[in-house]
Design an enzyme around this catalytic site. Structure first.
Site, PDB file in Angstrom:
ATOM      1  N   ASP A  88      53.656  37.630  54.889  1.00 11.29           N
ATOM      2  CA  ASP A  88      54.365  38.915  54.894  1.00 11.29           C
ATOM      3  C   ASP A  88      54.163  39.558  56.262  1.00 11.29           C
ATOM      4  O   ASP A  88      54.816  39.203  57.229  1.00 11.29           O
ATOM      5  CB  ASP A  88      53.859  39.787  53.752  1.00 11.29           C
ATOM      6  CG  ASP A  88      54.662  41.072  53.578  1.00 11.29           C
ATOM      7  OD1 ASP A  88      55.610  41.312  54.364  1.00 11.29           O
ATOM      8  OD2 ASP A  88      54.356  41.853  52.667  1.00 11.29           O
ATOM      9  N   THR A  89      53.252  40.484  56.376  1.00 16.19           N
ATOM     10  CA  THR A  89      52.946  41.048  57.693  1.00 16.19           C
ATOM     11  C   THR A  89      51.968  40.155  58.453  1.00 16.19           C
ATOM     12  O   THR A  89      51.811  40.296  59.661  1.00 16.19           O
ATOM     13  CB  THR A  89      52.339  42.454  57.554  1.00 16.19           C
ATOM     14  OG1 THR A  89      51.133  42.375  56.782  1.00 16.19           O
ATOM     15  CG2 THR A  89      53.321  43.400  56.870  1.00 16.19           C
ATOM     16  N   ASP A 136      41.977  34.404  50.463  1.00 12.03           N
ATOM     17  CA  ASP A 136      41.388  35.461  49.637  1.00 12.03           C
ATOM     18  C   ASP A 136      41.081  34.882  48.260  1.00 12.03           C
ATOM     19  O   ASP A 136      41.416  33.738  47.956  1.00 12.03           O
ATOM     20  CB  ASP A 136      42.314  36.685  49.535  1.00 12.03           C
ATOM     21  CG  ASP A 136      43.711  36.330  49.049  1.00 12.03           C
ATOM     22  OD1 ASP A 136      43.858  35.313  48.348  1.00 12.03           O
ATOM     23  OD2 ASP A 136      44.660  37.066  49.373  1.00 12.03           O
ATOM     24  N   ASP A 182      48.725  29.755  51.444  1.00 10.74           N
ATOM     25  CA  ASP A 182      49.096  30.977  50.725  1.00 10.74           C
ATOM     26  C   ASP A 182      50.527  30.833  50.236  1.00 10.74           C
ATOM     27  O   ASP A 182      51.246  29.908  50.648  1.00 10.74           O
ATOM     28  CB  ASP A 182      48.951  32.204  51.632  1.00 10.74           C
ATOM     29  CG  ASP A 182      48.585  33.465  50.856  1.00 10.74           C
ATOM     30  OD1 ASP A 182      48.711  33.456  49.617  1.00 10.74           O
ATOM     31  OD2 ASP A 182      48.173  34.451  51.490  1.00 10.74           O
ATOM     32  N   GLN A 241      55.652  43.507  42.392  1.00  5.30           N
ATOM     33  CA  GLN A 241      55.565  44.717  41.567  1.00  5.30           C
ATOM     34  C   GLN A 241      55.603  44.305  40.094  1.00  5.30           C
ATOM     35  O   GLN A 241      56.509  44.652  39.351  1.00  5.30           O
ATOM     36  CB  GLN A 241      56.698  45.675  41.911  1.00  5.30           C
ATOM     37  CG  GLN A 241      56.641  46.188  43.343  1.00  5.30           C
ATOM     38  CD  GLN A 241      57.674  47.258  43.612  1.00  5.30           C
ATOM     39  OE1 GLN A 241      57.918  48.133  42.793  1.00  5.30           O
ATOM     40  NE2 GLN A 241      58.303  47.188  44.780  1.00  5.30           N
ATOM     41  N   THR A 261      46.482  39.255  56.346  1.00  2.00           N
ATOM     42  CA  THR A 261      45.498  38.463  55.603  1.00  2.00           C
ATOM     43  C   THR A 261      45.286  37.100  56.242  1.00  2.00           C
ATOM     44  O   THR A 261      44.148  36.668  56.480  1.00  2.00           O
ATOM     45  CB  THR A 261      45.951  38.290  54.141  1.00  2.00           C
ATOM     46  OG1 THR A 261      45.987  39.566  53.500  1.00  2.00           O
ATOM     47  CG2 THR A 261      45.003  37.369  53.383  1.00  2.00           C
ATOM     48  N   LYS A 263      37.629  38.327  51.563  1.00  2.00           N
ATOM     49  CA  LYS A 263      38.465  39.402  52.108  1.00  2.00           C
ATOM     50  C   LYS A 263      38.348  40.646  51.238  1.00  2.00           C
ATOM     51  O   LYS A 263      38.373  40.572  50.023  1.00  2.00           O
ATOM     52  CB  LYS A 263      39.928  38.958  52.148  1.00  2.00           C
ATOM     53  CG  LYS A 263      40.890  39.994  52.702  1.00  2.00           C
ATOM     54  CD  LYS A 263      42.336  39.677  52.358  1.00  2.00           C
ATOM     55  CE  LYS A 263      42.664  40.083  50.928  1.00  2.00           C
ATOM     56  NZ  LYS A 263      44.113  39.954  50.629  1.00  2.00           N
ATOM     57  N   ASP A 270      82.026  52.618  52.466  1.00  2.85           N
ATOM     58  CA  ASP A 270      80.906  53.421  51.959  1.00  2.85           C
ATOM     59  C   ASP A 270      79.669  52.582  51.644  1.00  2.85           C
ATOM     60  O   ASP A 270      78.668  53.101  51.160  1.00  2.85           O
ATOM     61  CB  ASP A 270      81.329  54.209  50.716  1.00  2.85           C
ATOM     62  CG  ASP A 270      81.708  53.308  49.552  1.00  2.85           C
ATOM     63  OD1 ASP A 270      81.746  52.080  49.749  1.00  2.85           O
ATOM     64  OD2 ASP A 270      81.968  53.837  48.449  1.00  2.85           O
TER      65      ASP A 270
END
Length: 330
Positions: free
Chosen positions: A227-228, A174, A223, A100, A231, A197, A40
């Site tokens: 991530d993606t 940035d 940096d 977050q 930037t 930016k 499960d």
């Protein structure tokens, strides 16, 4: 008795390669741990050796799959605590959910704090991580928490190829990264540039200008993570348009989400970027132009400090960064 005889080192699913390097440096074996998934989807994680009265180190990046990695870590801590370990130190090379860290909009959660409290409640007695996205996360913990900077390890690697910093410019992609870039600029004697930016939406970045001279310069865009890649790639393109001689990307955490790997590979082929340098906080398959620098020696040093019960984790930071400040890297 060896100073590491009291230590048991466990590796969870997301950090096997890094944990093996650390174990080799410490000249200890990784302790066996059972990690199974029921039909499960429920996880069971349990040490396969006695831990009573021992100091335990658990190594696990909470990167993709983020929720499985986090639950695996929490269950491991709980099972080891219930088996009467003396202390449980958690090494989280990449700390998921750190972005977050505040309520950016009404009714949003502060999940970084929730994760901190879950790790504490499970039974961790201390936490070590690297280049956490927001330093205020350390305030969410009531146990010892250290976030060290792997970026200095990466900068030492980069500068080892140069005789001096006279033609090097440190670029912040940035305004949020200016403090980091300025510290490196001051430490190395390199000049500083900032990419102006503006974020126009979720994962949407609009690049406007570069503050500082990058023409005919060897530029290093720094940096905390890839991530993606929006930037950093946007910054690289405008820095190249402004006449940069070379562009190296230095980022601690290589998440490479969505199609980021393909985008960076294409940027290298198109000679927008010369190379990318990341740490091994997250396991990544290499590709042409990607250099992966290990932070295993730094983590091993932290574990030695922990096992001896003396010294400070800041020594590991100083050991890397002071070389730059003293300019002994050239």
């Amino acid at each position: 008795m060896s100073k590491n005889d009291d230590i048991l080192l466990f590796s969870l699913s997301n950090s096997h390669q890094l944990a093996n390097k650390i174990a080799n440096l410490l000249k200890i074996e990784l302790s066996p741990i059972r990690i199974d998934k029921f039909a499960d989807g429920e996880l069971i994680v349990a040490p396969q050796v006695p831990v009573r009265g021992r100091r335990v180190i658990i190594i696990q990046s909470t990167s993709k799959p983020v929720n499985d990695s986090l639950m695996e870590l929490l269950i491991a801590i709980d099972s080891i605590k219930r088996a009467s370990a003396k202390a449980i130190s958690v090494v989280i090379p990449y700390y998921g959910y750190a972005r977050q860290d505040r309520k950016a909009k009404p009714r949003e959660p502060i999940t970084a704090r929730l994760v901190a409290k879950m790790i504490e409640s499970a039974g961790a007695t201390s936490v070590l991580t690297w280049d956490i996205h927001s330093l205020q996360t350390q305030g969410f913990f009531d146990i010892p928490f250290d976030s060290l900077e792997a970026v200095w390890v990466l900068m030492k690697h980069y500068f080892s190829a140069y005789k001096d910093s006279s033609n090097i410019t440190i670029v912040s992609p940035d305004y949020g990264g200016v403090k980091r870039a300025r510290e490196i600029s001051i430490a190395t004697g390199a000049t500083l540039a900032i990419v102006d930016k503006r974020r126009s939406g979720k994962n949407q970045v609009e690049i406007n200008n570069v503050l500082g001279d990058v023409k005919d310069r060897d530029c290093v865009i720094v940096d905390d993570m890839i991530d993606t890649g929006g930037t950093i790639l946007g910054a690289a393109k405008i820095v190249r348009e402004k006449g940069a001689k070379s562009i190296t990307i230095i980022a601690t955490h290589g998440l490479f989400n969505n199609n980021a790997r393909q985008h960076f590979q294409q940027a290298i082929k198109d000679r927008i970027i010369n190379k990318i340098c990341i740490a091994d906080t997250i396991e990544n398959e290499p590709f042409d132009g990607l250099e992966i620098v290990s932070i295993a020696p730094a983590i091993a040093k932290c574990i030695e400090i922990y096992s001896e019960g003396t010294g400070s984790m800041s020594f590991v930071h100083d050991e890397n960064s002071k070389v730059l400040f003293a300019k002994k890297i050239y």
